[in-house]
Design an enzyme around this catalytic site. Structure first.
Site, mmCIF file in Angstrom:
data_model
loop_
_atom_site.group_PDB
_atom_site.id
_atom_site.type_symbol
_atom_site.label_atom_id
_atom_site.label_comp_id
_atom_site.label_asym_id
_atom_site.label_seq_id
_atom_site.Cartn_x
_atom_site.Cartn_y
_atom_site.Cartn_z
ATOM 1 N N ASP A 68 0.805 -1.219 0.000
ATOM 2 C CA ASP A 68 0.000 0.000 0.000
ATOM 3 C C ASP A 68 0.840 1.273 0.000
ATOM 4 O O ASP A 68 2.065 1.226 0.140
ATOM 5 C CB ASP A 68 -0.976 -0.010 1.202
ATOM 6 C CG ASP A 68 -0.298 -0.417 2.511
ATOM 7 O OD1 ASP A 68 0.937 -0.441 2.572
ATOM 8 O OD2 ASP A 68 -1.027 -0.717 3.473
ATOM 9 N N ASN A 135 -7.865 -2.734 14.182
ATOM 10 C CA ASN A 135 -9.229 -3.059 13.754
ATOM 11 C C ASN A 135 -9.249 -4.251 12.794
ATOM 12 O O ASN A 135 -10.259 -4.515 12.142
ATOM 13 C CB ASN A 135 -9.894 -1.833 13.109
ATOM 14 C CG ASN A 135 -9.187 -1.361 11.838
ATOM 15 O OD1 ASN A 135 -8.267 -2.011 11.347
ATOM 16 N ND2 ASN A 135 -9.621 -0.237 11.297
ATOM 17 N N HIS A 137 -7.366 -4.654 10.075
ATOM 18 C CA HIS A 137 -7.079 -4.418 8.653
ATOM 19 C C HIS A 137 -5.780 -5.096 8.230
ATOM 20 O O HIS A 137 -4.871 -5.280 9.028
ATOM 21 C CB HIS A 137 -7.114 -2.927 8.287
ATOM 22 C CG HIS A 137 -5.980 -2.069 8.761
ATOM 23 N ND1 HIS A 137 -6.183 -0.844 9.358
ATOM 24 C CD2 HIS A 137 -4.641 -2.232 8.707
ATOM 25 C CE1 HIS A 137 -5.008 -0.301 9.638
ATOM 26 N NE2 HIS A 137 -4.058 -1.121 9.259
ATOM 27 N N GLU A 142 -9.742 -1.838 5.094
ATOM 28 C CA GLU A 142 -10.411 -1.494 6.338
ATOM 29 C C GLU A 142 -11.682 -2.344 6.519
ATOM 30 O O GLU A 142 -12.185 -2.929 5.551
ATOM 31 C CB GLU A 142 -10.792 -0.005 6.301
ATOM 32 C CG GLU A 142 -9.579 0.944 6.283
ATOM 33 C CD GLU A 142 -8.962 1.149 7.667
ATOM 34 O OE1 GLU A 142 -8.907 0.183 8.464
ATOM 35 O OE2 GLU A 142 -8.516 2.277 7.946
#
Ligand code: GLP
Length: 241
Positions: A68, A135, A137, A142
């Site tokens: 990313d 979370n 990811h 996400e």
């Protein structure tokens, strides 16, 4: 299928992760490595550099694909993932610049995403290094991202921006968007996944990834469907297992 290795601390975790990568590169000098940013793989990258410099393990024919990149900051910004990877890994290895692939977060970004995906379509990744967000990811996929997502543009969740604010002068400076390989890309292209996680803050995400339902609420849970996932944890990250 998960193979879980619990280590005493970050240092041991990095050593175990390094031995997985080194074995792959030694066996196949033309290996394709999928790489990640964040604090989790920094120790692994230091060991790769040390090994290259002391033992001569060569990366000259290795190809890399990063997961990313942020949108809205220049490639040479101190916190771009391009800079991170060059500072923390590439500048210490003999890898060729043309063999390094990091998605570009500038210009026509939808086109950049499509280009990155087609480049990946011609390559299988021998091992994909992954960290995990609190979370759940992976990359910047996400919660809520469909499991079949390919490389795409994502709006970062506020908790992700806050987690990454430690690298920036203030929260305001943390980009709001990123380009990321999709969960689908990772599942399709990675022959092997090497997940590394340390610290108490990751224990819920790790627990849910391994023991929870497969749900887009916890993107890493899709790895339950992958054939070959090595999860290397320190004690704190493994505490709920
Ligand atoms: C970032 C990256 C992820 C990384 C995660 C965890 O948002 N995009 O690829 O795995 O956060 O980072 P860290 O290892 O610093 O906890």
């Amino acid at each position: 299928m998960f193979k879980i290795i619990v280590c005493e601390n970050y240092e041991e975790m990095s050593k175990k992760a390094f031995s997985v990568i080194r074995d792959i590169v030694v066996e196949n000098p033309k290996a394709v490595l999928g790489l990640a940013t964040g604090s989790s793989p920094v120790g692994l990258y230091q060991l790769m550099i040390e090994d290259h410099q002391k033992n001569g393990t060569s990366y000259k024919d290795v190809t890399t694909f990063n997961l990313d990149e942020y949108l809205g900051i220049a490639k040479d910004h101190p916190q771009s993932y391009y800079t991170f990877m060059h500072e923390n890994l590439f500048k210490g290895l003999d890898i060729k610049e043309e063999n390094i692939h990091i998605p570009s977060g500038s210009g026509d970004v939808d086109q950049q995403a499509a280009n990155y995906e087609s480049l990946l379509a011609d390559n299988m990744i021998d091992v994909q290094v992954l960290g995990i967000g609190r979370n759940g990811h992976i990359g910047f996929n996400e919660p809520g991202t469909p499991f079949d997502a390919l490389t795409h543009i994502v709006k970062l969740k506020e908790n992700t921006r806050k987690d990454n604010a430690r690298f920036f002068d203030s929260l305001d400076e943390v980009p709001t968007q990123a380009i990321t390989m999709g969960s689908g890309t990772i599942m399709q292209r990675a022959k092997k996944v090497l997940m590394i996680a340390s610290g108490e803050a990751k224990q819920d995400a790790i627990y849910n990834m391994i023991k929870g339902p497969i749900t887009t609420d916890l993107p890493a849970s899709i790895l339950q469907k992958h054939d070959d996932v090595v999860v290397i944890l320190d004690k704190a990250a493994a505490a709920r297992l």
